[in-house]
Every structure is written in C-alpha cells, then in structure tokens.
Design an enzyme around this catalytic site. Structure first.
Site, mmCIF file in Angstrom:
data_model
loop_
_atom_site.group_PDB
_atom_site.id
_atom_site.type_symbol
_atom_site.label_atom_id
_atom_site.label_comp_id
_atom_site.label_asym_id
_atom_site.label_seq_id
_atom_site.Cartn_x
_atom_site.Cartn_y
_atom_site.Cartn_z
ATOM 1 N N GLU A 49 3.330 4.334 0.849
ATOM 2 C CA GLU A 49 4.475 4.343 1.760
ATOM 3 C C GLU A 49 4.146 5.225 2.979
ATOM 4 O O GLU A 49 4.616 6.364 3.082
ATOM 5 C CB GLU A 49 5.703 4.865 0.993
ATOM 6 C CG GLU A 49 7.030 4.689 1.705
ATOM 7 C CD GLU A 49 7.569 3.272 1.678
ATOM 8 O OE1 GLU A 49 6.801 2.324 1.454
ATOM 9 O OE2 GLU A 49 8.775 3.106 1.912
ATOM 10 N N LYS A 108 0.272 1.449 6.919
ATOM 11 C CA LYS A 108 0.821 0.093 6.894
ATOM 12 C C LYS A 108 0.496 -0.633 8.203
ATOM 13 O O LYS A 108 0.186 -1.833 8.201
ATOM 14 C CB LYS A 108 2.331 0.125 6.617
ATOM 15 C CG LYS A 108 2.663 0.497 5.144
ATOM 16 C CD LYS A 108 4.106 0.246 4.796
ATOM 17 C CE LYS A 108 4.564 0.853 3.476
ATOM 18 N NZ LYS A 108 4.137 0.169 2.254
ATOM 19 N N HIS A 133 11.511 -6.761 -0.737
ATOM 20 C CA HIS A 133 11.619 -5.562 -1.553
ATOM 21 C C HIS A 133 11.738 -5.951 -3.025
ATOM 22 O O HIS A 133 12.774 -6.451 -3.457
ATOM 23 C CB HIS A 133 12.836 -4.746 -1.081
ATOM 24 C CG HIS A 133 13.035 -3.465 -1.818
ATOM 25 N ND1 HIS A 133 14.264 -2.856 -1.932
ATOM 26 C CD2 HIS A 133 12.169 -2.669 -2.479
ATOM 27 C CE1 HIS A 133 14.133 -1.746 -2.642
ATOM 28 N NE2 HIS A 133 12.881 -1.619 -2.979
ATOM 29 N N VAL A 153 0.867 -1.185 0.000
ATOM 30 C CA VAL A 153 0.000 0.000 0.000
ATOM 31 C C VAL A 153 0.903 1.233 0.000
ATOM 32 O O VAL A 153 2.120 1.117 -0.075
ATOM 33 C CB VAL A 153 -0.972 0.008 1.208
ATOM 34 C CG1 VAL A 153 -1.883 -1.209 1.152
ATOM 35 C CG2 VAL A 153 -0.228 0.038 2.527
#
Ligand code: NAI
Length: 720
Positions: free
Chosen positions: A411, A416, A459, A409
């Site tokens: 940053e 989060k 990541h 979602v």
C-alpha cells in the site's frame, strides 16, 4: 400450468410446467391449478394411480418469494395453507397411489409436494439438490415439511436438514430416507409408473373386509412410530436439549426461524399429523410476517439477485468474456485473487518482484487444492489443470494479451505508480488496470496512468478466494465501459459486485470503521469491555468491536486516523477512538492480535482473554448502560454513516449498501443491512433515536437532513 394426461393403464400424469419461467414455483395460482388437476385425478374412477412430474429441467424450485415478501394478512395466509394441507391430505389418504418423479432439483415447497406423495424416485442427476432452504431466508417449510420429514427420516436427521438449510444430493437423500429410489436419469418416470402399476394391482385385490386396498403414507398406517423414537424418548430429549443450546449459541436469539422449526417438530411429533400441520401453519404465518424474514428475503434474495445480475451495469456495453488476466503482487491478496480467477477457468499471470515471491503466491493455490483433493472435493486432474493456469513470473512482458491486470502490491502510492507505468507499457491499449488498494483514492492513483478511463478500483476482501464481495470503485475519469467490463469480470469469477464512488475509506471500510470506533468510544467512557464485546456479538455482528479492532490491528486504526487527520487538517473532527488507539499503540505498545497484545491478551498456550490492564487505563464508570443501549449505539452508528455515504454519492443505491454490508463485513442479515435496519425501525423512529443519542453521546449521531426530508415526504427506502 399443469399438463394433465391419463394413459391406457389408468395412470394420470400431472406435469408441472409454469409458462414463461425457467423454474416451477409454488404460489396461489400454481397450487390452485395443481389442486384442480389432482382433484380430477382422484375423482376419476378410471385413474388408478397418479404421477407428479415436471416439464422443466428441475422439479420444483420452491415457494414464490415475491409472494412471501408481500404477504402480510395472517388470516388469508392461514386459510390458503389450509387448502394446501387439505389437498395434500387427500392425495395421501384417498387410497390411490401417488408417486413423484424427481428429475432434478427439488427444494422447499417442491420437496413438500414430493413428500405428500407415497413414493419418490429421483433421477441420478449430479446437478440435482434436495432440501429445505427456507431457514436461510428466515422462513420454515409451511406446506407440511416440518411434519412429514421427521416422520420419514427421524427427528434428528430431519432437524439437521430443516434448521441448517443444506442442499443434499440424491444419493444422500436416499440414504437419509427422504426418497425411495435413485434411477438413471431419464428413467425416473418409468420407475414411478412401474411402482404405481404394482400398487394399483395390489389395491385391486380386495382385503379380508372385501374392500379394495389403499395406498397410505406410513403415518396413516396403524401402529406408526417415528423412526428413531419420538420426542419423549431419551434420544428425543437429548436432541432437543442439545439443539436448543446450540441454536442459542449460534444465533444469540436473533433468528426466529430455526427456533420455530424446533418448536414445530417438538410439538408436532407429539400429536397426529393433522394437528401437526395446524401447528406448523401457526409458526409459519408468524415467520412470514416477521421483520427478520422480510429483511432476509429482501436483502439475501432480491438485492443479491439484482447485484449478481449486474442491475447497475452501464447498458450498451457489449459483455466482455475474460480469458487471461495479470496479477501484480503475489502476496496475501494477490495469491487469493489469482486462485479465484484460475478456479473460474482464467489464465493468470502472477507477477512479483522476485521469482521466489511469485512462486510463493502460486504455492498458496497448491496448498488450497491439496486440501480439497484430500477431502475428496476435487479430482487431482482438475487441481492440476487449475494450477497449470497460474504462471508465476517477474517479467512484465508476460502480461501481453491480458484483458485486465489487477494490482495488489504494498500500500504505497509511489510503488503503485511505478508498477502502473510498467504494466501499461506491456498491455493492450484497451486492457483494464485495476487496483486492489484498501485506502488510497483511485482518482489519485489513476494520475500515474496514461489511460485513466481504463483505471478502476477492485477492492477484494481477505481471504480473497473465499470472500464473495468485490467493491468496485470509480475514479473521476473511469469510463462507463471500464465499469461494465470490470463488473463482467467480477461475475466471471463468481463474486458479487457493488459499485461505489471514490472517497476516503470507500464504503465498506468507512462504515465498518464506525463499528470499531464506537466500541472504542464506549471503552473510553468507562463501559465494561466485556459488555461492549458481548453486545457486539448479541447484536448479530460476527465479532465484538474490540476483538475486531485487535484482528485488523489497533495500529492500523491508529495509522488511518493519523493520516486522515493530516489530510483534513482543521476539518478533522477528533474522536474518542483516536485517543484510545493512540494510548494503546504509542504509550502501551499494544498493537493488536499480531503483536500478541491488544484489548485482549493472546497467550500461546491458552484462549485469548480481555487484558486486565484495561481496567486501569479505562476505569469502569458507575452506572453501566444496559445491553440494549450498547447494541443500539453499535448498530445505529453504522446506519447513520451509510446514509451519509448515500447523501455524498459514495453509494449510488441502498440495495448495494445492504448487500455490501452483509457480504463485506458480516453485517447481520436478520436486520436487512444498515439501510434495512432504518427501514425496519421506520425512518421517523430511527431519526428520533439518533437525535436522542446525539444529545447523549455527541454530534456523530445527528441524523442527516436527507432523513428528515424523507419523514416530511412520508417516503421510505424500500417499498416493502
Ligand atoms: P502483501 O504484503 O501480502 O503482498 C504484497 C506483495 O506485493 C508482496 O508479495 C510483494 O513482494 C509484492 N510487491 C511489492 N513490490 C512489488 C513490485 N514492485 N512488483 C511486484 N510485486 C511487488 O500485501 P497484501 O495484504 O496482499 O495487500 C496488497 C494490497 O491489497 C495493498 O494495497 C492492500 O492495501 C490491499 N488490500 C489488502 C487487504 C488485506 O486484508 N490485507 C484487503 C483489501 C485490499
């Protein structure tokens, strides 16, 4: 290693069968065994024809890379190759027919063995690939490939195959003249035998001179001409002129292998095959000893293999099979990751805050698939099945049964935290929660989790369906089992993982950032922007640092710097790049490519070009540095930061550093990687260069103590 048998018709079968390995490879031992068997067959008057085959699922996979990585002795290599050439020439010229039955993949040295046979028949095996991948590891085919392929296929077609390293299917190999026939799988040996018997019968009839006939290669027959014309024909000249120019544009002169291949073909096609083979040997030996080849073999083959075999996966954790995952956020990253997972056969629950948003994420996959189907790369039914595996939703309850949920979602820490809580309420206690954050520390994000041992960073890089790397980030409390299972997931979707510890910028963004900031520092010093970006490209990086800063957006560079300054307070060391970014964003409103204005101008109807206003804000200094000086700064700064990542334990292995750099931000493979570069220079030379740069440009170039220690100990990063 070579099974030998002669049948009642006088056909000798030489079957490659390397014990203890799944693939046949060419090295000194296997070639010695093959030579012995071949000589026996050639010398035996009862043998009328020779069949070369394989007992494995594939024919021969290629040269032994371990041997090539270690090889340094030019004389020994050259002597050895001469033996191989002599053997191949004996097979070609003794007169007995020789055929190869290619049951599966036939690459590199394996294809060269096949090309030394008079006849090549391949099985109609959809998995089989043919080609010369040597160039992709900085090498060239050294067992006659550069000489035989163009004499068979013509110069242009052979150059494409040799310099691009493409692996083609049997049907294409047939079309291009590399092989003679494709037959139903399982009948290739019969087809080869039939051809051998036919040739043997022909040879048995004495010619006008009263002697038995001989089976010869086209190039050993009278009046042989290179198909499509030789080097000194208009077509040949054009091919080499265009080829040279294209190569220069593509490689910036950094990759000697394709250049040497062009030379082998150019020189070799103007002479007889034996002289051509001698020419090839000279270029081959030169390449094997080159740092470029050593770097590429080490990083692209061995390190990549280690990473893909999960060398750093915690042992004793059973391998997890993934069947269903959840994707939180169906934006750019979420849609790409969902596609990659569905393509690997996993069910994907794709959740966004609105049904429309979730559907949009799925539509991204539909569009990608449409293109593949239109290009004939995928069957419509397969595309439908893939799409059916993605379920767009807004309901967290749909996450039930997911073995892992990946969050992508916005940053934003609070957002989060909120979605983490909602997700954990819906998934099993042992499911993994992974965050795709690009900047927020994983340990901090895990505070929102009720089971931080199952919390990890994954990541991905954009576009996620394409980019091969996943940087796995361990939070303070992430358990070894979670790491092991996350690594299993990354492999399950066909990507390559590296493992790093939680720290600002993790590894890839942190080191990649130094390339951008060094480019901006050079600009601040008054170095011409064209020189900076050309140096970036000539160094082998995909894009110059200023153009790249535009791509990721100068605004983002500025934001990250401001945030870091805020977080670190007094400890923050100001950088020239910060001033450049602040000026560009705050004063000039030039945010980068997305705003149409950055270091470059992006006119709607023309190509981008450097913004002329840079000259006013960053006046050119008198006495510009040399190209080499700029390249040195742009590359060494990345190596230095990588060493700091190792020193601080952000990275746990230099292997991961090099793999991550090449796959993550396009670091040039001919340098090996940021650590490969230090290894190539030698640690002492690297440290001396950095000390010199520290005096000239500032303390950011000061090498760390760990490097000085390495010099004192006389140790290096890699054995070879
Ligand atoms: P994006 O803006 O394209 O997508 C974010 C998505 O999250 C949107 O579809 C949005 O509707 C959805 N979303 C927002 N709040 C939500 C909620 N409460 N519940 C469900 N969905 C919600 O952003 P992008 O670029 O995909 O980035 C996502 C994450 O990935 C960020 O953390 C970013 O830092 C990270 N990342 C981005 C990369 C990039 O190149 N863009 C690379 C690597 C990581």
């Amino acid at each position: 290693m070579i099974n030998y048998a002669v049948d009642k018709d006088g056909i000798a079968t030489l079957e490659w069968d390397l014990p203890g390995r799944s693939q046949n490879v060419l090295n000194e031992q296997t070639m010695a065994a093959f030579a012995e068997a071949a000589q026996k067959a050639l010398a035996d008057p009862a043998v009328k024809g020779i069949l070369v085959a394989s007992a494995k699922a594939d024919f021969i996979a290629g040269g032994d890379l371990d041997m090539l990585l270690k090889a340094t002795d030019a004389q020994a290599m050259s002597d050895n190759l001469k033996l191989w050439h002599r053997l191949f020439r004996a097979l070609e010229t003794t007169g007995k027919p020789v055929a190869a039955a290619l049951n599966g993949t036939t690459l590199g040295g394996g294809l060269e063995v096949a090309l030394a046979c008079h006849y090549r028949v391949a099985a109609d095996n959809p998995k089989a690939r043919f080609g010369f991948p040597e160039v992709t590891l900085g090498l060239l085919p050294g067992a006659g490939g550069t000489q035989r392929a163009p004499r068979l296929m013509g110069i242009q077609a052979a150059l494409m195959l040799l310099t691009e390293g493409k692996r083609i299917k049997a049907a294409d190999a047939l079309k291009q003249g590399l092989i003679h026939a494709v037959v139903p799988a399982g009948t290739e040996r019969d087809a080869a035998r039939a051809w051998l018997l036919e040739q043997a019968a022909k040879n048995a009839v004495p010619g006008r001179d009263g002697k038995p006939g001989k089976t010869l290669q086209p190039w050993d027959q009278k009046g042989f001409k290179i198909p499509g014309g030789g080097v000194m024909t208009p077509g040949g000249m054009q091919t080499f002129m265009a080829g040279n120019a294209m190569l220069r544009e593509k490689t910036q002169g950094n990759y000697p292998a394709p250049k040497h291949i062009l030379s082998c073909v150019f020189e070799g096609m103007q002479t007889d095959i034996d002289t051509g083979l001698a020419i090839e040997t000279r270029y081959f030996v030169n390449l094997v000893r080159s740092p470029e080849a050593k770097n590429m073999i080490r990083s692209l083959f061995f390190f990549m293999q280690e990473a893909n075999k999960l060398a750093r996966r915690p042992k004793d954790v059973p391998v997890q099979k993934f069947t269903k995952i959840g994707m939180l956020g169906a934006g750019m990253m979420g849609a790409g990751i969902a596609h990659a997972a569905a393509a690997a056969g996993l069910e994907v629950v794709l959740l966004d805050s609105t049904q429309e948003g979730a559907e949009k994420g799925k539509a991204y996959s539909a569009k990608l698939l449409e293109k593949r189907v239109a290009r004939g790369q995928m069957k419509p039914e397969a595309a439908q099945a893939l799409l059916a595996r993605i379920k767009p939703t807004t309901d967290y309850r749909d996450f039930a049964g997911c073995e892992m949920v990946i969050e992508a979602v916005f940053e934003d820490r609070a957002l989060k935290a909120d979605v983490t809580k909602k997700t954990e309420a819906a998934i099993a206690a042992d499911a993994i929660f992974a965050s795709n954050t690009s900047t927020l520390p994983i340990t901090g994000l895990a505070e929102a989790s009720s089971r931080p041992a199952n919390f990890i960073g994954l990541h991905f890089f954009s576009p996620a369906e394409k980019m091969p790397l996943v940087e796995i980030i361990l939070g303070k409390q992430t358990s070894p089992a979670t790491l092991a299972r996350a690594m299993d997931f990354v492999r399950a979707i066909g990507k390559t993982p590296i493992v790093v510890n939680d720290a600002r910028g993790f590894y890839t963004s942190r080191v990649f950032g130094t390339y951008l900031s060094e480019g901006m520092a050079l600009l601040q010093e008054g170095v011409a922007p064209a020189l900076i970006d050309n140096a970036g490209r000539i160094s082998g990086m995909p894009v110059g640092p200023l153009a790249l800063a535009d791509e990721v957006s100068i605004e983002l560079v500025h934001k990250i710097a401001s945030q870091t300054k805020k977080d670190l307070g007094d400890k923050y060391v100001p950088r020239a790049a910060d001033q450049v970014a602040a000026l560009m964003v705050d004063k000039l409103g030039r945010l980068g490519k997305k705003s149409g204005h950055g270091f470059y101008e992006y006119p709607a109807d023309a190509k981008k070009h450097l913004w002329p206003g840079l000259a006013e804000h960053f006046p050119a200094r008198t006495g510009q540095p040399s190209l080499e000086e700029v390249v040195e700064r742009l590359m060494l700064i990345q190596s230095l930061e990588t060493v700091r990542c190792l020193d601080e334990g952000v990275l746990t292995s230099p292997q991961d550093a090099d793999v991550g750099a090449i796959l993550g931000w396009g670091y040039p493979p001919f340098r090996g990687g940021p650590i490969g570069q230090i290894h190539t220079m030698g640690v002492a030379n690297f440290v001396a260069a950095c000390d010199r740069l520290a005096e000239q440009c500032g303390e950011r170039f000061r090498p760390s103590e760990s490097l000085r220690k390495k010099i004192a100990e006389g140790s290096q990063f890699f054995p070879i």
